[in-house]
Write a protein that holds these residues in place. Structure first.
Motif, PDB file in Angstrom:
ATOM      1  N   LEU A 209       0.830  -1.205   0.000  1.00 45.25           N
ATOM      2  CA  LEU A 209       0.000   0.000   0.000  1.00 45.25           C
ATOM      3  C   LEU A 209       0.865   1.256   0.000  1.00 45.25           C
ATOM      4  O   LEU A 209       0.573   2.226  -0.704  1.00 45.25           O
ATOM      5  N   LEU A 210       1.935   1.259   0.801  1.00 41.51           N
ATOM      6  CA  LEU A 210       2.804   2.432   0.846  1.00 41.51           C
ATOM      7  C   LEU A 210       3.450   2.682  -0.511  1.00 41.51           C
ATOM      8  O   LEU A 210       3.435   3.817  -1.022  1.00 41.51           O
ATOM      9  N   THR A 211       4.037   1.648  -1.110  1.00 45.44           N
ATOM     10  CA  THR A 211       4.729   1.849  -2.380  1.00 45.44           C
ATOM     11  C   THR A 211       3.760   2.172  -3.509  1.00 45.44           C
ATOM     12  O   THR A 211       4.108   2.916  -4.435  1.00 45.44           O
ATOM     13  N   PHE A 212       2.530   1.645  -3.445  1.00 42.22           N
ATOM     14  CA  PHE A 212       1.540   2.027  -4.451  1.00 42.22           C
ATOM     15  C   PHE A 212       1.191   3.511  -4.299  1.00 42.22           C
ATOM     16  O   PHE A 212       1.042   4.229  -5.295  1.00 42.22           O
ATOM     17  N   GLY A 213       1.046   3.977  -3.056  1.00 42.07           N
ATOM     18  CA  GLY A 213       0.800   5.401  -2.841  1.00 42.07           C
ATOM     19  C   GLY A 213       1.948   6.255  -3.336  1.00 42.07           C
ATOM     20  O   GLY A 213       1.738   7.303  -3.964  1.00 42.07           O
ATOM     21  N   LEU A 214       3.190   5.824  -3.081  1.00 40.75           N
ATOM     22  CA  LEU A 214       4.341   6.560  -3.587  1.00 40.75           C
ATOM     23  C   LEU A 214       4.372   6.558  -5.110  1.00 40.75           C
ATOM     24  O   LEU A 214       4.792   7.553  -5.731  1.00 40.75           O
ATOM     25  N   ALA A 215       3.919   5.466  -5.727  1.00 44.68           N
ATOM     26  CA  ALA A 215       3.858   5.424  -7.187  1.00 44.68           C
ATOM     27  C   ALA A 215       2.848   6.439  -7.723  1.00 44.68           C
ATOM     28  O   ALA A 215       3.091   7.105  -8.741  1.00 44.68           O
ATOM     29  N   LEU A 216       1.698   6.573  -7.050  1.00 46.97           N
ATOM     30  CA  LEU A 216       0.718   7.573  -7.468  1.00 46.97           C
ATOM     31  C   LEU A 216       1.291   8.985  -7.336  1.00 46.97           C
ATOM     32  O   LEU A 216       1.125   9.823  -8.238  1.00 46.97           O
ATOM     33  N   ILE A 217       1.967   9.258  -6.223  1.00 45.12           N
ATOM     34  CA  ILE A 217       2.552  10.586  -6.024  1.00 45.12           C
ATOM     35  C   ILE A 217       3.638  10.850  -7.065  1.00 45.12           C
ATOM     36  O   ILE A 217       3.675  11.911  -7.703  1.00 45.12           O
ATOM     37  N   GLY A 218       4.546   9.888  -7.234  1.00 43.59           N
ATOM     38  CA  GLY A 218       5.630  10.065  -8.197  1.00 43.59           C
ATOM     39  C   GLY A 218       5.130  10.211  -9.622  1.00 43.59           C
ATOM     40  O   GLY A 218       5.642  11.038 -10.388  1.00 43.59           O
ATOM     41  N   GLY A 219       4.120   9.420 -10.002  1.00 45.78           N
ATOM     42  CA  GLY A 219       3.576   9.537 -11.350  1.00 45.78           C
ATOM     43  C   GLY A 219       2.973  10.904 -11.609  1.00 45.78           C
ATOM     44  O   GLY A 219       3.149  11.489 -12.691  1.00 45.78           O
ATOM     45  N   ASP A 220       2.252  11.447 -10.621  1.00 47.85           N
ATOM     46  CA  ASP A 220       1.669  12.776 -10.775  1.00 47.85           C
ATOM     47  C   ASP A 220       2.759  13.839 -10.901  1.00 47.85           C
ATOM     48  O   ASP A 220       2.664  14.738 -11.751  1.00 47.85           O
TER      49      ASP A 220
ATOM     50  N   ILE B 240     -12.180   7.654   0.225  1.00 44.27           N
ATOM     51  CA  ILE B 240     -11.456   7.532  -1.049  1.00 44.27           C
ATOM     52  C   ILE B 240     -12.226   8.210  -2.175  1.00 44.27           C
ATOM     53  O   ILE B 240     -11.655   8.968  -2.977  1.00 44.27           O
ATOM     54  N   VAL B 241     -13.528   7.953  -2.271  1.00 42.82           N
ATOM     55  CA  VAL B 241     -14.322   8.576  -3.328  1.00 42.82           C
ATOM     56  C   VAL B 241     -14.342  10.089  -3.159  1.00 42.82           C
ATOM     57  O   VAL B 241     -14.237  10.845  -4.138  1.00 42.82           O
ATOM     58  N   ALA B 242     -14.465  10.566  -1.913  1.00 38.48           N
ATOM     59  CA  ALA B 242     -14.462  12.008  -1.676  1.00 38.48           C
ATOM     60  C   ALA B 242     -13.131  12.625  -2.084  1.00 38.48           C
ATOM     61  O   ALA B 242     -13.090  13.709  -2.685  1.00 38.48           O
ATOM     62  N   THR B 243     -12.028  11.942  -1.790  1.00 37.61           N
ATOM     63  CA  THR B 243     -10.710  12.465  -2.162  1.00 37.61           C
ATOM     64  C   THR B 243     -10.512  12.442  -3.673  1.00 37.61           C
ATOM     65  O   THR B 243     -10.025  13.410  -4.264  1.00 37.61           O
ATOM     66  N   ARG B 244     -10.898  11.340  -4.302  1.00 40.81           N
ATOM     67  CA  ARG B 244     -10.650  11.171  -5.733  1.00 40.81           C
ATOM     68  C   ARG B 244     -11.530  12.069  -6.590  1.00 40.81           C
ATOM     69  O   ARG B 244     -11.063  12.637  -7.591  1.00 40.81           O
ATOM     70  N   ASP B 245     -12.800  12.224  -6.237  1.00 37.72           N
ATOM     71  CA  ASP B 245     -13.750  12.897  -7.123  1.00 37.72           C
ATOM     72  C   ASP B 245     -14.236  14.250  -6.618  1.00 37.72           C
ATOM     73  O   ASP B 245     -14.677  15.074  -7.417  1.00 37.72           O
TER      74      ASP B 245
ATOM     75  N   PRO C  44      -4.532  11.708  -8.511  1.00 35.68           N
ATOM     76  CA  PRO C  44      -3.585  10.668  -8.083  1.00 35.68           C
ATOM     77  C   PRO C  44      -2.664  11.124  -6.963  1.00 35.68           C
ATOM     78  O   PRO C  44      -2.326  10.337  -6.077  1.00 35.68           O
ATOM     79  N   LEU C  45      -2.249  12.392  -6.988  1.00 29.87           N
ATOM     80  CA  LEU C  45      -1.379  12.894  -5.935  1.00 29.87           C
ATOM     81  C   LEU C  45      -2.087  12.868  -4.581  1.00 29.87           C
ATOM     82  O   LEU C  45      -1.520  12.420  -3.572  1.00 29.87           O
ATOM     83  N   LEU C  46      -3.343  13.320  -4.548  1.00 29.03           N
ATOM     84  CA  LEU C  46      -4.095  13.322  -3.295  1.00 29.03           C
ATOM     85  C   LEU C  46      -4.333  11.903  -2.794  1.00 29.03           C
ATOM     86  O   LEU C  46      -4.222  11.630  -1.592  1.00 29.03           O
ATOM     87  N   LEU C  47      -4.652  10.988  -3.705  1.00 27.15           N
ATOM     88  CA  LEU C  47      -4.855   9.603  -3.296  1.00 27.15           C
ATOM     89  C   LEU C  47      -3.552   8.984  -2.794  1.00 27.15           C
ATOM     90  O   LEU C  47      -3.551   8.210  -1.835  1.00 27.15           O
ATOM     91  N   GLY C  48      -2.447   9.317  -3.438  1.00 26.41           N
ATOM     92  CA  GLY C  48      -1.163   8.803  -2.972  1.00 26.41           C
ATOM     93  C   GLY C  48      -0.835   9.275  -1.571  1.00 26.41           C
ATOM     94  O   GLY C  48      -0.348   8.501  -0.733  1.00 26.41           O
TER      95      GLY C  48
END
Length: 698
Positions: free
Chosen positions: A99-110, A608-613, A624-628
């Motif tokens: 979960l941590l590395t997936f979140g870092l991937a979202l942040i890094g990708g953004d 999650i839905v509130a953060t994403r949308d 993606p940055l906020l979700l990460g």
């Protein structure tokens, strides 16, 4: 010979592509097999190298060398930073790492998109390599042949370093016996950091050299990560040459397979991955120490609560205050016949949440109401993950598969004229349950990270079917334009957001109520016992495999209900709604709420839905940055989820301790990690003592 001549270019392309995957997968295998880190941000490290190399490429040898040096160094530094980020999670198992590395991937990708742009960057190679050579009568790009030579040399050099040098001996010792390594004067922590830095450097170098083959752009990192995971699973973690062979095989399937058997190519990779994992799990007995008691790292909230409890003894046990009251001020005797205080406190979150959900249509606009309906659908998916991850001890990244079955079943039923809501719900749940029954035997034998990988393969296979079976799923275009759902027989189709939300709320309440009844029944206690004391359950004659299979089927049916609900609320369906990202979101929702808290899973899905949308709507393009950030914050701040805030209770009768995830993938070196025991007040209640099969459960 004619067949070879016709497919020569795709075959050589497969070798080049496979060797590119080998360089990436070698780093992933090094991080997982040696450092014990399940790094789902490895594709992002590849993207760092690819973007850096493309930005510095100018068609000269100097530009290529500068790009290679800068991209490799940048990814190496990111890998070392990843070591520092995962260090606090060393005793919490692979689920928290994922979960941590997936979140870092979202942040890094953004951040990469913000810095380099959203378009695919052109890559300029030296003029000598930007040409073609004659290969057995065919013209072939010179750069790809050069890359093949470099990758083979890299494999030979890596094997020599790991097997013939003192550095390689230290790396192997860090994986097999870190205590012995420390006794020789070497720091396992330093070796761990060095391994992750080297893995990042490999990914960065692969990104720079592979940019002319797989150009840097949106989606590249996810594609490279998935294919690298397949390579690691097929090749194992012990031999670079086995990884080399697996990478070439995957490359051939991706290129030559498409030209020879285009109908089968999308399924072969993940089918092979699932088959290998299942076969390996068949030869390994399930862990006997119980697979549901993963140790948690220090919980900052628990520490604060412990300090306060030291100063206010009654804080942990409110009944202490009651004991100090004079007897004449105590409650009347007739109150003793009412349900206990614990039962009332467990019902409070349910009643509060239900009241808030009922009041939402009067407080929100139409768009926000539609988001709330989508959150309920995702919440049911998260609850199904809770059943498997928290109660059965089977952490899953593939619940989007039965979720997709239920969703597409509802869409096709509506298109065929079956628009009555209850009918759609029942048939979609049945279809998802059948699907779960078919794939269940492949899942329930495995434990820990192997379950994550098997379910990931099942989810990706389902995604491939969704994209290929256009007559049923609409392919990449999805489905839209089917008739609206009727709440009951004889009613009108629901089109207003408030009507759809009310329907979704009723379905969700019924589904959650049934789930809680089952989890609190003797069947739920047996499932909890299976998770916490599997060896004792087996020794006393309980059919543990049957319990887990039934749990998998029921969780699949619940996910199917969530998929049906999503289609009804959204009135459209696309492959993105049932992809890997949604599976990761569902698992995050479970971790946010507490792995055995049904209500917590619903709250996590809503967040999650509130953060994403909703929140991301005020900052367009940065969802993606906020979700990460949400992923990272959840893993660090709430190791036991929201349920841990109540002193270890789940708030709905469950336990808050996360499931075991210390069992690595087959071939993972090192013994399972342990952790400092939490306070007795914070530990989840023990499962009931198992009873022999056929006897009544207490």
């Amino acid at each position: 010979m004619e067949l070879l001549d016709a497919h020569l270019v795709p075959a050589v392309d497969g070798v080049a592509f496979g060797l590119l995957l080998f360089v990436v997968a070698a780093g992933l295998s090094l991080a997982f097999g040696t450092a014990g880190v399940l790094n789902l941000s490895h594709g992002m490290l590849y993207a760092i190298g690819a973007y850096t190399g493309a930005e510095l490429s100018d068609g000269t040898w100097g530009g290529l060398a500068l790009g290679l040096a800068a991209g490799t160094a940048a990814a190496c530094v990111a890998g070392a930073g990843l070591s520092a980020a995962t260090a606090p999670l060393a005793r919490r198992g692979h689920l928290a790492q994922a979960l941590l590395t997936f979140g870092l991937a979202l942040i890094g990708g953004d951040l990469l998109i913000q810095f380099f742009g959203a378009d695919e960057l052109p890559v300029h190679v030296p003029e000598v390599l930007d040409s073609s050579v004659t290969l057995l009568g065919h013209r072939y790009p010179a750069y790809r042949l050069c890359f093949i030579v470099m990758a083979v040399l890299l494999a030979a050099f890596g094997t020599w370093v790991l097997t013939r040098t003192r550095m390689g001996a230290a790396v192997r010792a860090a994986a097999d016996d870190p205590q012995m390594l420390a006794a020789t004067g070497h720091s396992p922590r330093a070796v761990h950091t060095g391994v992750l830095a080297a893995a990042g450097a490999l990914a960065g170098a692969a990104g720079v050299l592979g940019a002319p083959i797989i150009g840097p752009g949106p989606g590249t990192s996810e594609n490279v990560l998935m294919l690298s995971l397949v390579v690691v699973v097929l090749g194992g973690l012990r031999s670079l040459w086995a990884t080399f062979a697996a990478a070439v095989a995957v490359g051939e399937v991706q290129t030559l397979g498409v030209s020879v058997a285009p109908e089968l190519a999308p399924y072969l990779l993940f089918a092979a991955m699932a088959a290998v994992l299942v076969l390996r799990s068949r030869f390994a007995e399930p862990t006997g120490a119980g697979h549901g008691s993963e140790a948690s790292g220090p919980d900052p909230v628990a520490r604060l609560r412990g300090r306060l409890a030291g100063r206010l003894p009654g804080l942990k046990r409110p009944s202490v205050w009651l004991d100090r009251l004079p007897r004449r001020k105590r409650a009347p005797a007739w109150l003793a016949r009412l349900p206990g205080r614990a039962a009332w406190w467990q019902a409070v979150p349910l009643l509060v949440l239900l009241g808030v959900l009922i009041a939402l249509p009067a407080l929100l606009d139409a768009y926000s109401i539609s988001l709330a309906g989508s959150a309920l659908a995702l919440g049911l998916l998260a609850v199904s993950v809770t059943v498997l991850t928290g109660y059965a001890g089977l952490p899953t990244l593939g619940q989007t598969a039965p979720f997709a079955v239920g969703a597409y079943a509802t869409a096709n039923l509506a298109d065929a004229g079956w628009t009555v809501g209850p009918v759609q719900i029942v048939l979609s749940a049945l279809a998802a349950a059948v699907f779960a029954a078919v794939v269940g035997p492949a899942v329930i034998r495995a434990r820990g990270t192997t379950v994550l990988m098997i379910t990931l393969a099942i989810g990706e296979l389902t995604g491939a079917v969704v994209n290929q079976l256009k007559s049923v799923t609409g392919g990449a275009d999805g489905l839209v334009g089917f008739p609206a759902t009727q709440a009951l027989w004889g009613g009108e189709g629901m089109l207003e957001e408030s009507e759809l939300y009310d329907y979704a709320l009723v379905v969700a309440v019924v589904a959650v109520a049934l789930t809680l009844l089952v989890l609190r029944s003797p069947a739920g206690k047996l499932l909890t016992g299976t998770r916490g004391a599997e060896a004792r359950m087996r020794a006393s004659g309980h059919p543990v495999g049957r319990y887990l299979l039934v749990a998998h089927i029921c969780a699949g049916a619940l996910a199917g209900v969530g998929g049906s609900l999503m289609v009804t609320v959204q009135q459209y369906l696309s492959p993105a709604d049932v992809g890997f990202e949604i599976a990761a979101f569902a698992l995050l929702a479970v971790v946010i709420g507490g792995t055995t808290s049904v209500i917590g899973a619903l709250l996590g899905a809503g967040l999650i839905v509130a953060t994403r949308d909703w929140v991301a709507g005020s900052w367009p393009g940065h969802g993606p940055l906020l979700l990460g950030v949400l992923f990272v914050a959840t893993v660090y701040v709430l190791p036991r989820g929201l349920a841990g805030l109540r002193g270890g209770g789940s708030g709905d009768g469950g336990q808050s301790g996360p499931p075991s995830d210390t069992t690595g993938a087959p071939g993972t070196p090192g013994a399972p990690r342990t952790s400092d025991a939490p306070d007795a007040e914070d530990q989840p209640p023990s499962p009931p003592a198992p009873t022999p099969a056929g006897k009544a459960s207490p």
